[in-house]
Design a protein around this motif. Sequence first.
Motif, PDB file in Angstrom:
ATOM      1  N   ILE A  31      -0.413   0.370  -3.789  1.00 49.60           N
ATOM      2  CA  ILE A  31       0.320   1.157  -4.682  1.00 49.60           C
ATOM      3  C   ILE A  31      -0.234   0.554  -6.168  1.00 49.60           C
ATOM      4  CG2 ILE A  31       2.963   0.080  -5.969  1.00 49.60           C
ATOM      5  CD1 ILE A  31       3.332  -0.481  -2.345  1.00 49.60           C
ATOM      6  N   ASP A  32      -0.402  -0.316  -6.636  1.00 45.18           N
ATOM      7  CA  ASP A  32      -1.531  -0.690  -7.983  1.00 45.18           C
ATOM      8  C   ASP A  32      -2.359  -0.549  -8.598  1.00 45.18           C
ATOM      9  OD1 ASP A  32      -2.050  -2.866  -6.233  1.00 45.18           O
ATOM     10  OD2 ASP A  32      -1.262  -4.290  -8.006  1.00 45.18           O
ATOM     11  N   ALA A  33      -3.018   0.208  -7.462  1.00 45.49           N
ATOM     12  CA  ALA A  33      -4.012   0.343  -7.718  1.00 45.49           C
ATOM     13  C   ALA A  33      -4.924   0.902  -9.374  1.00 45.49           C
ATOM     14  CB  ALA A  33      -5.209   1.313  -6.488  1.00 45.49           C
ATOM     15  N   GLU A  34      -6.021   1.126  -9.562  1.00 44.38           N
ATOM     16  CA  GLU A  34      -6.597   1.527 -11.026  1.00 44.38           C
ATOM     17  C   GLU A  34      -7.284   2.229 -10.094  1.00 44.38           C
ATOM     18  OE1 GLU A  34      -5.513   0.803 -14.401  1.00 44.38           O
ATOM     19  OE2 GLU A  34      -3.911  -0.225 -12.984  1.00 44.38           O
ATOM     20  N   LEU A  75       3.733  13.742  -7.181  1.00 43.20           N
ATOM     21  CA  LEU A  75       4.095  14.159  -8.709  1.00 43.20           C
ATOM     22  C   LEU A  75       3.490  12.898  -9.909  1.00 43.20           C
ATOM     23  CD1 LEU A  75       4.703  14.775 -11.673  1.00 43.20           C
ATOM     24  CD2 LEU A  75       7.305  13.896 -10.945  1.00 43.20           C
ATOM     25  N   ARG A  76       3.428  10.882  -8.379  1.00 46.83           N
ATOM     26  CA  ARG A  76       3.032   9.792  -9.348  1.00 46.83           C
ATOM     27  C   ARG A  76       1.839  10.483  -9.105  1.00 46.83           C
ATOM     28  NH1 ARG A  76       2.323   4.434  -6.414  1.00 46.83           N
ATOM     29  NH2 ARG A  76       2.117   3.290  -8.308  1.00 46.83           N
ATOM     30  N   ASP A  77       0.597  10.816  -8.446  1.00 44.01           N
ATOM     31  CA  ASP A  77      -0.604  10.863  -8.270  1.00 44.01           C
ATOM     32  C   ASP A  77      -1.485  11.811  -9.486  1.00 44.01           C
ATOM     33  OD1 ASP A  77      -0.679   9.725  -5.567  1.00 44.01           O
ATOM     34  OD2 ASP A  77      -0.431  11.858  -4.511  1.00 44.01           O
ATOM     35  N   PHE A  78      -0.618  12.912  -9.561  1.00 43.66           N
ATOM     36  CA  PHE A  78      -1.329  13.417 -10.550  1.00 43.66           C
ATOM     37  C   PHE A  78      -0.569  12.211 -12.036  1.00 43.66           C
ATOM     38  CE2 PHE A  78      -0.632  16.999  -7.952  1.00 43.66           C
ATOM     39  CZ  PHE A  78      -1.333  17.415  -7.701  1.00 43.66           C
ATOM     40  N   GLU A  79       0.293  12.101 -12.402  1.00 41.31           N
ATOM     41  CA  GLU A  79       0.537  11.200 -13.274  1.00 41.31           C
ATOM     42  C   GLU A  79      -0.455   9.902 -13.110  1.00 41.31           C
ATOM     43  OE1 GLU A  79       5.301  11.969 -13.602  1.00 41.31           O
ATOM     44  OE2 GLU A  79       4.780  10.259 -12.557  1.00 41.31           O
ATOM     45  N   ARG A  80      -1.085   9.948 -12.982  1.00 39.15           N
ATOM     46  CA  ARG A  80      -1.496   8.338 -12.261  1.00 39.15           C
ATOM     47  C   ARG A  80      -3.810   8.481 -12.936  1.00 39.15           C
ATOM     48  NH1 ARG A  80      -1.188   4.292  -7.226  1.00 39.15           N
ATOM     49  NH2 ARG A  80      -2.003   6.491  -6.991  1.00 39.15           N
ATOM     50  N   SER A  81      -3.815  10.076 -12.752  1.00 42.62           N
ATOM     51  CA  SER A  81      -4.354  10.300 -12.599  1.00 42.62           C
ATOM     52  C   SER A  81      -5.266  11.678 -14.249  1.00 42.62           C
ATOM     53  CB  SER A  81      -4.692  11.434 -11.453  1.00 42.62           C
ATOM     54  OG  SER A  81      -4.711  10.462 -10.529  1.00 42.62           O
ATOM     55  N   VAL A  82      -3.875  11.690 -15.123  1.00 44.25           N
ATOM     56  CA  VAL A  82      -4.618  11.872 -16.247  1.00 44.25           C
ATOM     57  C   VAL A  82      -5.460  11.206 -16.791  1.00 44.25           C
ATOM     58  CG1 VAL A  82      -3.391  11.966 -18.369  1.00 44.25           C
ATOM     59  CG2 VAL A  82      -1.697  12.378 -16.557  1.00 44.25           C
ATOM     60  N   GLY A  83      -5.834  12.563 -17.700  1.00 44.74           N
ATOM     61  CA  GLY A  83      -7.715  11.706 -18.305  1.00 44.74           C
ATOM     62  C   GLY A  83      -8.594  11.418 -17.000  1.00 44.74           C
ATOM     63  N   TYR A  98       1.275  -1.041  -0.134  1.00 47.03           N
ATOM     64  CA  TYR A  98      -0.202   0.043  -0.308  1.00 47.03           C
ATOM     65  C   TYR A  98       0.949   1.454  -0.177  1.00 47.03           C
ATOM     66  CZ  TYR A  98      -3.497  -3.414   1.621  1.00 47.03           C
ATOM     67  OH  TYR A  98      -4.465  -4.450   1.101  1.00 47.03           O
ATOM     68  N   GLU A  99       0.161   1.835  -0.245  1.00 41.57           N
ATOM     69  CA  GLU A  99       1.210   3.944   0.049  1.00 41.57           C
ATOM     70  C   GLU A  99       0.115   4.578   0.424  1.00 41.57           C
ATOM     71  OE1 GLU A  99       1.220   6.014  -3.901  1.00 41.57           O
ATOM     72  OE2 GLU A  99      -0.760   5.339  -4.817  1.00 41.57           O
ATOM     73  N   LEU A 100       1.186   5.345   1.110  1.00 42.81           N
ATOM     74  CA  LEU A 100       0.065   6.219   1.813  1.00 42.81           C
ATOM     75  C   LEU A 100      -0.312   7.619   0.832  1.00 42.81           C
ATOM     76  CD1 LEU A 100      -0.631   7.465   5.162  1.00 42.81           C
ATOM     77  CD2 LEU A 100       1.642   8.692   4.895  1.00 42.81           C
ATOM     78  N   VAL A 101      -1.919   8.179   1.251  1.00 41.04           N
ATOM     79  CA  VAL A 101      -1.939   9.232   0.517  1.00 41.04           C
ATOM     80  C   VAL A 101      -2.300  10.536   1.396  1.00 41.04           C
ATOM     81  CG1 VAL A 101      -4.235  10.201  -0.472  1.00 41.04           C
ATOM     82  CG2 VAL A 101      -3.429   7.699  -0.950  1.00 41.04           C
ATOM     83  N   ASP A 102      -2.088  10.128   2.502  1.00 40.36           N
ATOM     84  CA  ASP A 102      -2.924  11.036   3.480  1.00 40.36           C
ATOM     85  C   ASP A 102      -2.642  10.919   4.588  1.00 40.36           C
ATOM     86  OD1 ASP A 102      -3.297  14.020   3.960  1.00 40.36           O
ATOM     87  OD2 ASP A 102      -5.536  14.312   4.077  1.00 40.36           O
ATOM     88  N   LEU A 103      -1.831  11.678   5.925  1.00 44.09           N
ATOM     89  CA  LEU A 103      -1.543  11.256   7.029  1.00 44.09           C
ATOM     90  C   LEU A 103      -1.813  12.727   7.495  1.00 44.09           C
ATOM     91  CD1 LEU A 103      -0.479   9.809   9.616  1.00 44.09           C
ATOM     92  CD2 LEU A 103       1.283  10.975   8.760  1.00 44.09           C
ATOM     93  N   GLU A 104      -3.185  13.088   8.719  1.00 40.09           N
ATOM     94  CA  GLU A 104      -3.490  14.117   9.391  1.00 40.09           C
ATOM     95  C   GLU A 104      -3.525  13.711  11.127  1.00 40.09           C
ATOM     96  OE1 GLU A 104      -7.752  16.615  10.476  1.00 40.09           O
ATOM     97  OE2 GLU A 104      -7.309  14.626   8.682  1.00 40.09           O
ATOM     98  N   ARG A 105      -2.892  14.186  11.334  1.00 40.46           N
ATOM     99  CA  ARG A 105      -3.155  14.609  12.870  1.00 40.46           C
ATOM    100  C   ARG A 105      -4.401  15.359  13.548  1.00 40.46           C
ATOM    101  NH1 ARG A 105       2.378  12.887  15.703  1.00 40.46           N
ATOM    102  NH2 ARG A 105       1.321  13.083  18.800  1.00 40.46           N
TER     103      ARG A 105
END
Length: 172
Positions: free
Chosen positions: A41-44, A91-99, A18-25
Amino acid sequence: MDEQLEQVAETVLGQLGYELVDLERAGQRARPILRLRIDRIDAEPGQGVTVDECARVSRELEAALEEREDLESSYILEVSSPGVDRPLRKLRDFERSVGRDVAIRGYGPLAGGSKRLEGALLAVEGAAGSEILRLKTGDGTEVEVPLSAIAKANLVFNWDEFDFGSARSQKG
Protein backbone atom coordinates in the motif's frame (compact mmCIF):
# COMPACT_ATOMS: atom_id res chain seq x y z
CA MET A 1 -18.36 -13.84 -9.09
CA ASP A 2 -15.12 -12.04 -10.05
CA GLU A 3 -16.34 -8.94 -8.25
CA GLN A 4 -16.89 -10.97 -5.08
CA LEU A 5 -13.49 -12.60 -5.51
CA GLU A 6 -11.91 -9.18 -5.91
CA GLN A 7 -13.61 -7.96 -2.72
CA VAL A 8 -12.32 -10.97 -0.73
CA ALA A 9 -8.81 -10.42 -2.11
CA GLU A 10 -8.87 -6.68 -1.38
CA THR A 11 -10.06 -7.30 2.19
CA VAL A 12 -7.34 -9.86 2.95
CA LEU A 13 -4.65 -7.81 1.22
CA GLY A 14 -5.69 -4.62 3.02
CA GLN A 15 -5.37 -6.36 6.39
CA LEU A 16 -1.84 -7.40 5.44
CA GLY A 17 -0.75 -3.97 4.15
CA TYR A 18 -1.02 -4.75 0.43
CA GLU A 19 -3.26 -3.69 -2.41
CA LEU A 20 -4.67 -5.61 -5.34
CA VAL A 21 -3.14 -4.35 -8.58
CA ASP A 22 -4.73 -6.85 -10.93
CA LEU A 23 -6.84 -10.01 -10.77
CA GLU A 24 -7.03 -12.35 -13.73
CA ARG A 25 -9.06 -15.50 -13.95
CA ALA A 26 -7.83 -18.09 -16.45
CA GLY A 27 -7.71 -21.83 -16.93
CA GLN A 28 -10.69 -24.14 -17.14
CA ARG A 29 -13.90 -24.14 -15.17
CA ALA A 30 -12.94 -27.37 -13.39
CA ARG A 31 -9.49 -26.03 -12.49
CA PRO A 32 -9.45 -22.23 -12.56
CA ILE A 33 -6.26 -20.22 -12.28
CA LEU A 34 -6.45 -17.08 -10.15
CA ARG A 35 -3.59 -14.68 -10.91
CA LEU A 36 -3.17 -11.80 -8.54
CA ARG A 37 -0.64 -9.02 -8.80
CA ILE A 38 -0.09 -7.21 -5.54
CA ASP A 39 1.86 -4.24 -4.25
CA ARG A 40 2.52 -2.68 -0.87
CA ILE A 41 0.00 0.00 0.00
CA ASP A 42 2.83 2.38 0.87
CA ALA A 43 5.12 1.30 -1.99
CA GLU A 44 7.42 3.80 -3.62
CA PRO A 45 7.77 3.48 -7.41
CA GLY A 46 10.13 0.65 -8.28
CA GLN A 47 10.19 -0.78 -4.74
CA GLY A 48 8.64 -4.14 -5.62
CA VAL A 49 7.29 -7.07 -3.64
CA THR A 50 9.48 -10.00 -2.58
CA VAL A 51 8.87 -13.69 -3.18
CA ASP A 52 8.48 -14.18 0.59
CA GLU A 53 5.77 -11.51 0.68
CA CYS A 54 3.93 -13.19 -2.20
CA ALA A 55 4.10 -16.55 -0.39
CA ARG A 56 2.74 -15.01 2.82
CA VAL A 57 -0.13 -13.33 0.96
CA SER A 58 -0.84 -16.58 -0.89
CA ARG A 59 -1.17 -18.53 2.38
CA GLU A 60 -3.49 -15.94 3.92
CA LEU A 61 -5.57 -15.65 0.78
CA GLU A 62 -5.91 -19.42 0.42
CA ALA A 63 -7.40 -19.59 3.92
CA ALA A 64 -10.04 -17.00 2.98
CA LEU A 65 -10.77 -18.64 -0.38
CA GLU A 66 -11.22 -22.08 1.19
CA GLU A 67 -14.31 -20.71 2.95
CA ARG A 68 -15.97 -19.85 -0.38
CA GLU A 69 -18.43 -22.44 -1.68
CA ASP A 70 -18.67 -20.91 -5.17
CA LEU A 71 -15.02 -21.64 -5.98
CA GLU A 72 -13.82 -25.03 -7.12
CA SER A 73 -11.53 -26.65 -4.56
CA SER A 74 -8.96 -27.45 -7.23
CA TYR A 75 -8.08 -23.88 -8.20
CA ILE A 76 -4.52 -22.68 -8.74
CA LEU A 77 -3.55 -19.45 -6.97
CA GLU A 78 -0.68 -17.38 -8.37
CA VAL A 79 0.44 -14.29 -6.45
CA SER A 80 3.14 -12.05 -7.87
CA SER A 81 4.50 -8.52 -7.83
CA PRO A 82 3.10 -6.08 -10.38
CA GLY A 83 6.39 -6.14 -12.29
CA VAL A 84 8.29 -3.32 -13.95
CA ASP A 85 5.41 -2.68 -16.36
CA ARG A 86 2.88 -2.33 -13.54
CA PRO A 87 -0.72 -1.99 -14.76
CA LEU A 88 -2.43 1.28 -13.90
CA ARG A 89 -6.12 0.70 -13.17
CA LYS A 90 -7.22 3.02 -10.41
CA LEU A 91 -7.03 6.80 -10.12
CA ARG A 92 -4.57 6.34 -7.25
CA ASP A 93 -2.26 4.35 -9.58
CA PHE A 94 -2.09 7.26 -12.01
CA GLU A 95 -1.59 9.82 -9.25
CA ARG A 96 1.35 7.85 -7.81
CA SER A 97 2.87 7.51 -11.28
CA VAL A 98 3.18 11.22 -12.07
CA GLY A 99 6.69 11.80 -13.40
CA ARG A 100 7.01 8.25 -14.77
CA ASP A 101 6.72 6.98 -18.34
CA VAL A 102 3.38 5.34 -19.13
CA ALA A 103 1.77 3.61 -22.08
CA ILE A 104 -1.96 3.97 -22.58
CA ARG A 105 -4.38 2.37 -24.99
CA GLY A 106 -7.75 3.96 -25.61
CA TYR A 107 -11.15 2.56 -26.34
CA GLY A 108 -10.95 4.67 -29.47
CA PRO A 109 -8.62 7.30 -30.92
CA LEU A 110 -6.83 9.42 -28.30
CA ALA A 111 -5.02 12.74 -28.70
CA GLY A 112 -3.37 12.79 -32.10
CA GLY A 113 -5.72 10.15 -33.49
CA SER A 114 -3.84 7.06 -32.31
CA LYS A 115 -5.33 4.40 -30.02
CA ARG A 116 -1.97 4.10 -28.24
CA LEU A 117 0.15 6.78 -26.59
CA GLU A 118 3.38 6.65 -24.66
CA GLY A 119 5.02 9.41 -22.70
CA ALA A 120 5.82 10.97 -19.35
CA LEU A 121 2.79 11.42 -17.12
CA LEU A 122 2.90 15.09 -16.13
CA ALA A 123 -0.29 15.41 -14.08
CA VAL A 124 -3.70 14.06 -13.19
CA GLU A 125 -6.19 16.93 -13.16
CA GLY A 126 -9.91 17.54 -12.96
CA ALA A 127 -12.84 16.77 -10.73
CA ALA A 128 -13.92 13.30 -9.64
CA GLY A 129 -15.40 11.44 -12.58
CA SER A 130 -13.88 13.72 -15.20
CA GLU A 131 -10.14 13.34 -14.58
CA ILE A 132 -7.70 14.23 -17.33
CA LEU A 133 -4.15 12.90 -17.75
CA ARG A 134 -1.53 15.27 -19.11
CA LEU A 135 1.29 13.49 -20.95
CA LYS A 136 4.43 14.64 -22.69
CA THR A 137 5.04 12.34 -25.66
CA GLY A 138 8.45 11.40 -27.04
CA ASP A 139 8.40 14.26 -29.54
CA GLY A 140 7.82 16.79 -26.73
CA THR A 141 4.13 17.37 -27.45
CA GLU A 142 1.87 17.75 -24.43
CA VAL A 143 -1.49 16.03 -24.76
CA GLU A 144 -4.53 15.60 -22.56
CA VAL A 145 -6.42 12.33 -22.32
CA PRO A 146 -9.62 11.77 -20.34
CA LEU A 147 -9.18 8.95 -17.84
CA SER A 148 -12.54 7.58 -19.00
CA ALA A 149 -11.12 7.09 -22.53
CA ILE A 150 -8.38 4.70 -21.34
CA ALA A 151 -8.96 0.99 -21.86
CA LYS A 152 -5.56 -0.13 -20.57
CA ALA A 153 -2.50 1.55 -19.09
CA ASN A 154 0.82 0.52 -17.62
CA LEU A 155 4.19 1.86 -16.56
CA VAL A 156 7.00 1.73 -19.10
CA PHE A 157 10.29 0.44 -17.76
CA ASN A 158 13.22 2.63 -18.77
CA TRP A 159 16.36 0.51 -19.17
CA ASP A 160 18.50 3.65 -19.46
CA GLU A 161 17.63 4.62 -15.87
CA PHE A 162 18.19 1.15 -14.38
CA ASP A 163 21.28 0.88 -12.17
CA PHE A 164 22.76 -2.53 -13.00
CA GLY A 165 25.54 -2.10 -10.43
CA SER A 166 23.05 -1.60 -7.63
CA ALA A 167 21.01 -4.61 -8.74
CA ARG A 168 24.09 -6.83 -8.73
CA SER A 169 25.17 -5.70 -5.26
CA GLN A 170 21.72 -6.55 -3.85
CA LYS A 171 21.95 -10.12 -5.19
CA GLY A 172 25.13 -11.16 -3.61
